[in-house]
Scaffold this motif. Structure first.
Motif, PDB file in Angstrom:
ATOM      1  N   ASP A 155      -7.755  53.336   0.307  1.00 35.95           N
ATOM      2  CA  ASP A 155      -6.454  53.932  -0.009  1.00 35.95           C
ATOM      3  C   ASP A 155      -6.083  53.658  -1.465  1.00 35.95           C
ATOM      4  O   ASP A 155      -5.661  54.544  -2.193  1.00 35.95           O
ATOM      5  CB  ASP A 155      -5.371  53.335   0.892  1.00 35.95           C
ATOM      6  CG  ASP A 155      -5.462  53.910   2.301  1.00 35.95           C
ATOM      7  OD1 ASP A 155      -6.233  54.883   2.475  1.00 35.95           O
ATOM      8  OD2 ASP A 155      -4.767  53.387   3.183  1.00 35.95           O
ATOM      9  N   LYS A 156      -6.272  52.417  -1.812  1.00 35.22           N
ATOM     10  CA  LYS A 156      -5.909  52.047  -3.179  1.00 35.22           C
ATOM     11  C   LYS A 156      -6.768  52.759  -4.195  1.00 35.22           C
ATOM     12  O   LYS A 156      -6.334  53.045  -5.311  1.00 35.22           O
ATOM     13  CB  LYS A 156      -6.021  50.530  -3.353  1.00 35.22           C
ATOM     14  CG  LYS A 156      -4.832  49.817  -2.746  1.00 35.22           C
ATOM     15  CD  LYS A 156      -4.777  48.395  -3.168  1.00 35.22           C
ATOM     16  CE  LYS A 156      -3.515  47.748  -2.596  1.00 35.22           C
ATOM     17  NZ  LYS A 156      -3.567  46.302  -2.717  1.00 35.22           N
ATOM     18  N   TYR A 157      -7.988  53.034  -3.775  1.00 30.70           N
ATOM     19  CA  TYR A 157      -8.887  53.693  -4.694  1.00 30.70           C
ATOM     20  C   TYR A 157      -8.397  55.098  -5.037  1.00 30.70           C
ATOM     21  O   TYR A 157      -8.295  55.472  -6.204  1.00 30.70           O
ATOM     22  CB  TYR A 157     -10.288  53.735  -4.075  1.00 30.70           C
ATOM     23  CG  TYR A 157     -11.238  54.631  -4.813  1.00 30.70           C
ATOM     24  CD1 TYR A 157     -11.621  54.305  -6.128  1.00 30.70           C
ATOM     25  CD2 TYR A 157     -11.720  55.798  -4.235  1.00 30.70           C
ATOM     26  CE1 TYR A 157     -12.468  55.139  -6.828  1.00 30.70           C
ATOM     27  CE2 TYR A 157     -12.572  56.637  -4.934  1.00 30.70           C
ATOM     28  CZ  TYR A 157     -12.942  56.302  -6.236  1.00 30.70           C
ATOM     29  OH  TYR A 157     -13.780  57.119  -6.929  1.00 30.70           O
ATOM     30  N   ILE A 158      -8.057  55.843  -4.003  1.00 30.97           N
ATOM     31  CA  ILE A 158      -7.587  57.216  -4.278  1.00 30.97           C
ATOM     32  C   ILE A 158      -6.256  57.183  -5.036  1.00 30.97           C
ATOM     33  O   ILE A 158      -6.002  57.992  -5.924  1.00 30.97           O
ATOM     34  CB  ILE A 158      -7.491  58.050  -2.962  1.00 30.97           C
ATOM     35  CG1 ILE A 158      -7.365  59.558  -3.271  1.00 30.97           C
ATOM     36  CG2 ILE A 158      -6.314  57.652  -2.102  1.00 30.97           C
ATOM     37  CD1 ILE A 158      -8.685  60.216  -3.484  1.00 30.97           C
ATOM     38  N   ASP A 159      -5.422  56.183  -4.670  1.00 31.75           N
ATOM     39  CA  ASP A 159      -4.160  56.026  -5.410  1.00 31.75           C
ATOM     40  C   ASP A 159      -4.438  55.787  -6.888  1.00 31.75           C
ATOM     41  O   ASP A 159      -3.768  56.342  -7.752  1.00 31.75           O
ATOM     42  CB  ASP A 159      -3.364  54.823  -4.874  1.00 31.75           C
ATOM     43  CG  ASP A 159      -2.755  55.118  -3.511  1.00 31.75           C
ATOM     44  OD1 ASP A 159      -2.980  56.247  -3.012  1.00 31.75           O
ATOM     45  OD2 ASP A 159      -2.093  54.224  -2.962  1.00 31.75           O
ATOM     46  N   ARG A 160      -5.445  54.965  -7.122  1.00 31.14           N
ATOM     47  CA  ARG A 160      -5.696  54.579  -8.516  1.00 31.14           C
ATOM     48  C   ARG A 160      -6.208  55.738  -9.363  1.00 31.14           C
ATOM     49  O   ARG A 160      -5.884  55.860 -10.533  1.00 31.14           O
ATOM     50  CB  ARG A 160      -6.684  53.410  -8.570  1.00 31.14           C
ATOM     51  CG  ARG A 160      -6.038  52.173  -9.192  1.00 31.14           C
ATOM     52  CD  ARG A 160      -7.062  51.145  -9.536  1.00 31.14           C
ATOM     53  NE  ARG A 160      -8.060  51.672 -10.472  1.00 31.14           N
ATOM     54  CZ  ARG A 160      -9.252  51.108 -10.655  1.00 31.14           C
ATOM     55  NH1 ARG A 160      -9.597  50.033  -9.973  1.00 31.14           N
ATOM     56  NH2 ARG A 160     -10.104  51.609 -11.527  1.00 31.14           N
ATOM     57  N   ILE A 161      -7.025  56.578  -8.731  1.00 37.41           N
ATOM     58  CA  ILE A 161      -7.508  57.739  -9.486  1.00 37.41           C
ATOM     59  C   ILE A 161      -6.320  58.518 -10.034  1.00 37.41           C
ATOM     60  O   ILE A 161      -6.247  58.823 -11.221  1.00 37.41           O
ATOM     61  CB  ILE A 161      -8.331  58.696  -8.579  1.00 37.41           C
ATOM     62  CG1 ILE A 161      -9.579  57.991  -8.051  1.00 37.41           C
ATOM     63  CG2 ILE A 161      -8.722  59.945  -9.358  1.00 37.41           C
ATOM     64  CD1 ILE A 161     -10.375  58.863  -7.077  1.00 37.41           C
ATOM     65  N   PHE A 162      -5.400  58.790  -9.135  1.00 37.84           N
ATOM     66  CA  PHE A 162      -4.247  59.620  -9.537  1.00 37.84           C
ATOM     67  C   PHE A 162      -3.320  58.853 -10.474  1.00 37.84           C
ATOM     68  O   PHE A 162      -2.864  59.387 -11.478  1.00 37.84           O
ATOM     69  CB  PHE A 162      -3.495  60.109  -8.290  1.00 37.84           C
ATOM     70  CG  PHE A 162      -4.203  61.249  -7.616  1.00 37.84           C
ATOM     71  CD1 PHE A 162      -3.921  62.551  -7.983  1.00 37.84           C
ATOM     72  CD2 PHE A 162      -5.167  61.017  -6.640  1.00 37.84           C
ATOM     73  CE1 PHE A 162      -4.585  63.608  -7.376  1.00 37.84           C
ATOM     74  CE2 PHE A 162      -5.831  62.074  -6.032  1.00 37.84           C
ATOM     75  CZ  PHE A 162      -5.539  63.381  -6.393  1.00 37.84           C
ATOM     76  N   HIS A 163      -3.084  57.602 -10.105  1.00 35.08           N
ATOM     77  CA  HIS A 163      -2.144  56.822 -10.901  1.00 35.08           C
ATOM     78  C   HIS A 163      -2.637  56.665 -12.335  1.00 35.08           C
ATOM     79  O   HIS A 163      -1.908  56.915 -13.291  1.00 35.08           O
ATOM     80  CB  HIS A 163      -1.943  55.444 -10.249  1.00 35.08           C
ATOM     81  CG  HIS A 163      -0.832  54.658 -10.869  1.00 35.08           C
ATOM     82  ND1 HIS A 163      -1.048  53.792 -11.916  1.00 35.08           N
ATOM     83  CD2 HIS A 163       0.497  54.643 -10.627  1.00 35.08           C
ATOM     84  CE1 HIS A 163       0.098  53.266 -12.281  1.00 35.08           C
ATOM     85  NE2 HIS A 163       1.058  53.766 -11.511  1.00 35.08           N
TER      86      HIS A 163
ATOM     87  N   LYS B 140      -4.819  58.363 -14.011  1.00 37.34           N
ATOM     88  CA  LYS B 140      -5.001  59.585 -14.791  1.00 37.34           C
ATOM     89  C   LYS B 140      -3.676  60.300 -15.090  1.00 37.34           C
ATOM     90  O   LYS B 140      -3.563  61.029 -16.070  1.00 37.34           O
ATOM     91  CB  LYS B 140      -5.926  60.553 -14.020  1.00 37.34           C
ATOM     92  CG  LYS B 140      -7.368  60.135 -14.066  1.00 37.34           C
ATOM     93  CD  LYS B 140      -8.108  60.905 -15.138  1.00 37.34           C
ATOM     94  CE  LYS B 140      -9.567  60.461 -15.160  1.00 37.34           C
ATOM     95  NZ  LYS B 140     -10.346  61.208 -16.162  1.00 37.34           N
ATOM     96  N   LEU B 141      -2.730  60.107 -14.220  1.00 35.33           N
ATOM     97  CA  LEU B 141      -1.516  60.931 -14.366  1.00 35.33           C
ATOM     98  C   LEU B 141      -0.271  60.188 -14.864  1.00 35.33           C
ATOM     99  O   LEU B 141       0.707  60.817 -15.229  1.00 35.33           O
ATOM    100  CB  LEU B 141      -1.181  61.609 -13.030  1.00 35.33           C
ATOM    101  CG  LEU B 141      -2.120  62.745 -12.613  1.00 35.33           C
ATOM    102  CD1 LEU B 141      -1.681  63.307 -11.266  1.00 35.33           C
ATOM    103  CD2 LEU B 141      -2.162  63.864 -13.645  1.00 35.33           C
ATOM    104  N   THR B 142      -0.335  58.856 -14.860  1.00 36.15           N
ATOM    105  CA  THR B 142       0.869  58.128 -15.257  1.00 36.15           C
ATOM    106  C   THR B 142       1.315  58.492 -16.670  1.00 36.15           C
ATOM    107  O   THR B 142       2.488  58.701 -16.927  1.00 36.15           O
ATOM    108  CB  THR B 142       0.640  56.609 -15.159  1.00 36.15           C
ATOM    109  OG1 THR B 142       0.462  56.296 -13.791  1.00 36.15           O
ATOM    110  CG2 THR B 142       1.845  55.825 -15.686  1.00 36.15           C
ATOM    111  N   ASP B 143       0.372  58.567 -17.569  1.00 31.53           N
ATOM    112  CA  ASP B 143       0.746  58.887 -18.952  1.00 31.53           C
ATOM    113  C   ASP B 143       0.486  60.345 -19.302  1.00 31.53           C
ATOM    114  O   ASP B 143       0.374  60.715 -20.463  1.00 31.53           O
ATOM    115  CB  ASP B 143      -0.014  57.974 -19.921  1.00 31.53           C
ATOM    116  CG  ASP B 143       0.502  56.539 -19.822  1.00 31.53           C
ATOM    117  OD1 ASP B 143       1.737  56.381 -19.699  1.00 31.53           O
ATOM    118  OD2 ASP B 143      -0.311  55.603 -19.818  1.00 31.53           O
ATOM    119  N   TYR B 144       0.376  61.132 -18.270  1.00 31.60           N
ATOM    120  CA  TYR B 144       0.105  62.548 -18.502  1.00 31.60           C
ATOM    121  C   TYR B 144       1.271  63.199 -19.231  1.00 31.60           C
ATOM    122  O   TYR B 144       2.430  63.036 -18.859  1.00 31.60           O
ATOM    123  CB  TYR B 144      -0.131  63.241 -17.158  1.00 31.60           C
ATOM    124  CG  TYR B 144      -0.395  64.720 -17.272  1.00 31.60           C
ATOM    125  CD1 TYR B 144      -1.654  65.192 -17.645  1.00 31.60           C
ATOM    126  CD2 TYR B 144       0.615  65.651 -17.015  1.00 31.60           C
ATOM    127  CE1 TYR B 144      -1.894  66.558 -17.750  1.00 31.60           C
ATOM    128  CE2 TYR B 144       0.365  67.006 -17.119  1.00 31.60           C
ATOM    129  CZ  TYR B 144      -0.891  67.458 -17.485  1.00 31.60           C
ATOM    130  OH  TYR B 144      -1.110  68.804 -17.589  1.00 31.60           O
TER     131      TYR B 144
END
Lengths: 456, 186
Positions: free
Chosen positions: A5-13, A15-19
């Motif tokens: 779960d954390k892994y998929i969260d991390r991909i998005f987090h 890549k997109l946090t500073d988008y």
């Protein structure tokens, strides 16, 4: 499972946090338009509220005035009665049953028969429960009962020339007819009446001084070409001050005329148009994204502003320019975080007509008139991090201008000839303050003039 | 940061120049936030516009307690939440089939562009999208999410699980079938 779960969260987090993505330009255009609309709406609401308040105030004053006129004060009755000869025919009307009771006195004091200097015919409201009693004494007593018992209209008519001042001329009768208390009231009323008439007649002139904070709202329109290169006008939140001396002449009636000399200042702020954000603009660095075009004309830098073309004589060294100024009419830009403040100082000579709505301890007037405005100061200041400095003047400002003024005046008498005045005034210019055909600059302003005046 | 104080003050005073500056400083990042919560660019633009109008009308109440960026971001999230609340009745409660969980290996993370991920989020059903954004991207707890969205904590958790499942599958679809390996870095 948790790890996955954390892994998929991390991909998005990650890549997109500073988008970041620059939104399309029309979004800001929409926001800007809505913000401007909001401002107008607020102003509109303000005027509406002010209008309603003014209407209520006028209605209240009118109502007050009306009720004051239609109500005859008890003191006056006593005075009138005292002045009426006793042998007058007294007609007492009882409205409830429309019956009339007439009483005629035939008292024959010598003094009464003297010709009167002022025959008085005055309708008098009396309140009484007893209409058919002896005519002299009870009439006086009735005034004391006013407001408690049913109302009657007593019309006193001079049957023949009566005496002007019965009580005064006949001490005997005075003793007979009036009690000590009544005599005191009579004396008081006489004094009051004398004071009122003399005060109203004598003081005709008034001089005063007043100052006011002035809130101006810029109202302008421009040629499209001109507007394209114009510095961004800023709403002027700073209040300016106005003030001056006035004199006023009162006519017999409720009218008066006022003139004087006032100084007032108009301010117009503009800033560099913020349109370009450079890519290298660091996140928190706010420098370097201004682009107000500046042209060169006859050795002077010129910049379009909402109130007219600003002619710049000298720029502070802190201000950066961009572009080559050697070539004539080359468009350049000012590259600093700066705002321009155009100051226009006027000497104003007004002519107002005032009408007195309420004349008492607190007086209320409406005023309206014209002002001649003479331009005496024309400066442009530049405000940046290093402070404020004069950089030039606004070209094409008209030296002489006319404005319309209307307002309300409230005055409070501190002593018999010293007044405290508060006058909210609204002022608008008839013509553009700038003669440049590309610019129409007609601000309007609102001020509350506060001061004192002295009558003599 | 001193500049910010002046900028905030000028914005509160309604100065156009300052408002433009604030917008240009923060709009790219906030557009990114809005895009995550929206179904497409047009809805994101709408949220961005609404959000900034709120920023300018409420900036007087900003008290320098947190970061300005955080405050603006919170407004954008709130705008998106409001949108969801208004439209909630239009969405069916469980509007997507349950995806099997399939997990992707870590070695292709670098191949996935932010735009791809954004597309995936945007394609999520509204409620999953919201829960995923609030929990993963904006750090809210299930308790907070439940309160904001008027759902139970259990629903929030299950919605998050489903959102993850869908996203995982989308990642797989786009980058080939890689079955779960246990060498994930988390």
């Amino acid at each position: 499972m948790m790890k996955e779960d954390k892994y998929i969260d991390r991909i998005f987090h990650d890549k997109l946090t500073d988008y970041e993505k620059v939104p399309p330009a029309f979004v800001w255009d929409n926001i800007e338009a809505k913000l401007a609309g909001e401002k107008h709406r607020k102003l509109f609401i303000y005027w509406r509220v002010a209008g309603v308040a003014a209407a209520l105030l006028i209605a209240f004053i009118a109502g007050w005035q009306f009720s004051k006129d239609s109500f005859t004060e008890p003191e006056t009755i006593v005075e009138n009665i005292k002045q009426q000869p006793i042998q007058n025919e007294i007609t007492v009307t009882k409205p409830e049953n429309s019956s009339f009771a007439t009483a005629e006195t035939t008292t024959s004091f010598e003094s009464i028969n003297q010709p009167a200097e002022k025959p008085i015919t005055a309708p008098i409201q009396l309140v009484s429960g007893n209409t058919k009693a002896e005519p002299s004494k009870p009439v006086i007593q009735k005034t004391e009962k006013q407001g408690f018992i049913e109302s009657l209209h007593a019309v006193l008519k001079s049957q023949e020339p009566g005496s002007k001042n019965l009580a005064e001329k006949n001490p005997l009768m005075e003793k007979v007819l009036f009690s000590a208390e009544e005599l005191r009231i009579i004396e008081e009323n006489k004094a009051l009446l004398a004071m009122n008439t003399s005060a109203a007649d004598e003081r005709k002139w008034m001089v005063g001084a007043a100052v006011s904070p002035v809130y101006s709202v810029s109202q302008s329109s421009h040629n499209t070409e001109y507007a394209k290169k114009m510095a961004t006008p800023e709403s002027n939140n700073d209040l300016t001050m106005a003030g001056g001396l006035s004199f006023e002449y009162k006519t017999q009636k409720k009218w008066s005329f006022q003139s004087g000399v006032y100084y007032n200042k108009l301010e117009q702020a503009s800033s560099n148009s913020a349109q370009v954000v450079f890519a290298d603009n660091s996140k928190y660095g706010l420098n370097g994204f201004f682009s107000t075009p500046v042209s060169e004309n006859n050795g002077k830098l010129e910049m379009n502003s909402v109130a007219g073309v600003i002619q710049i004589d000298n720029l502070p060294s802190t201000v950066q320019m961009e572009g080559n100024l050697d070539r004539e009419l080359m468009s350049s830009s000012i590259l600093s975080d700066a705002s321009f403040n155009q100051n226009f100082e006027y000497v104003e000579i007004p002519l107002f007509v005032k009408y007195q709505l309420v004349d008492s301890k607190v007086g209320v007037q409406v005023l309206s008139g014209l002002s001649t405005n003479i331009l005496v100061g024309n400066n442009v200041y530049l405000q940046d991090q290093s402070g404020k400095s004069r950089v030039g003047k606004t070209d094409g400002m008209v030296d002489l201008n006319y404005s319309g003024v209307f307002g309300l005046g409230l005055n409070y008498s501190l002593t018999s000839n010293l007044y405290l005045n508060i006058e909210p005034r609204f002022k608008y210019y008839f013509n553009s303050l700038n003669e440049d055909s590309d610019v129409s600059y007609k601000p309007y302003s609102f001020g509350v003039y506060t001061g004192i005046s002295y009558s003599f | 940061m001193e500049d910010f104080d002046k900028l905030i003050k000028d914005c509160a005073a309604g100065k156009q120049q300052a408002q433009a500056r604030l917008y240009h400083l923060f709009s790219p990042k906030m557009y990114g936030v809005c895009l995550r919560y929206a179904k497409d660019a047009s809805e994101a633009e709408d949220s961005l516009q609404e959000g900034f109008l709120k920023v300018f009308t409420k900036i007087k109440s900003f008290r320098n307690e947190g970061s300005l960026e955080g405050w603006i971001r919170r407004i954008m999230v709130n705008v998106s939440l409001e949108k969801y609340r208004k439209q909630r009745l239009l969405y069916s409660v469980e509007d997507v089939s349950i995806y099997d969980k399939e997990y992707h290996s870590g070695d292709i993370i670098s191949d996935i562009s932010a735009n791809d991920l954004l597309d995936m989020i945007q394609e999520l059903p509204p409620r999953y999208k919201l829960v995923f954004n609030l929990y993963v991207m904006d750090g809210m707890s299930h308790q907070e999410i439940a309160k904001e969205m008027d759902i139970t904590e259990g629903t929030s958790k299950s919605n998050l699980a489903r959102a993850r499942g869908i996203l995982q599958q989308k990642v797989n679809q786009r980058f080939g079938e890689h079955r779960v390996k246990t060498n994930t870095k988390a």
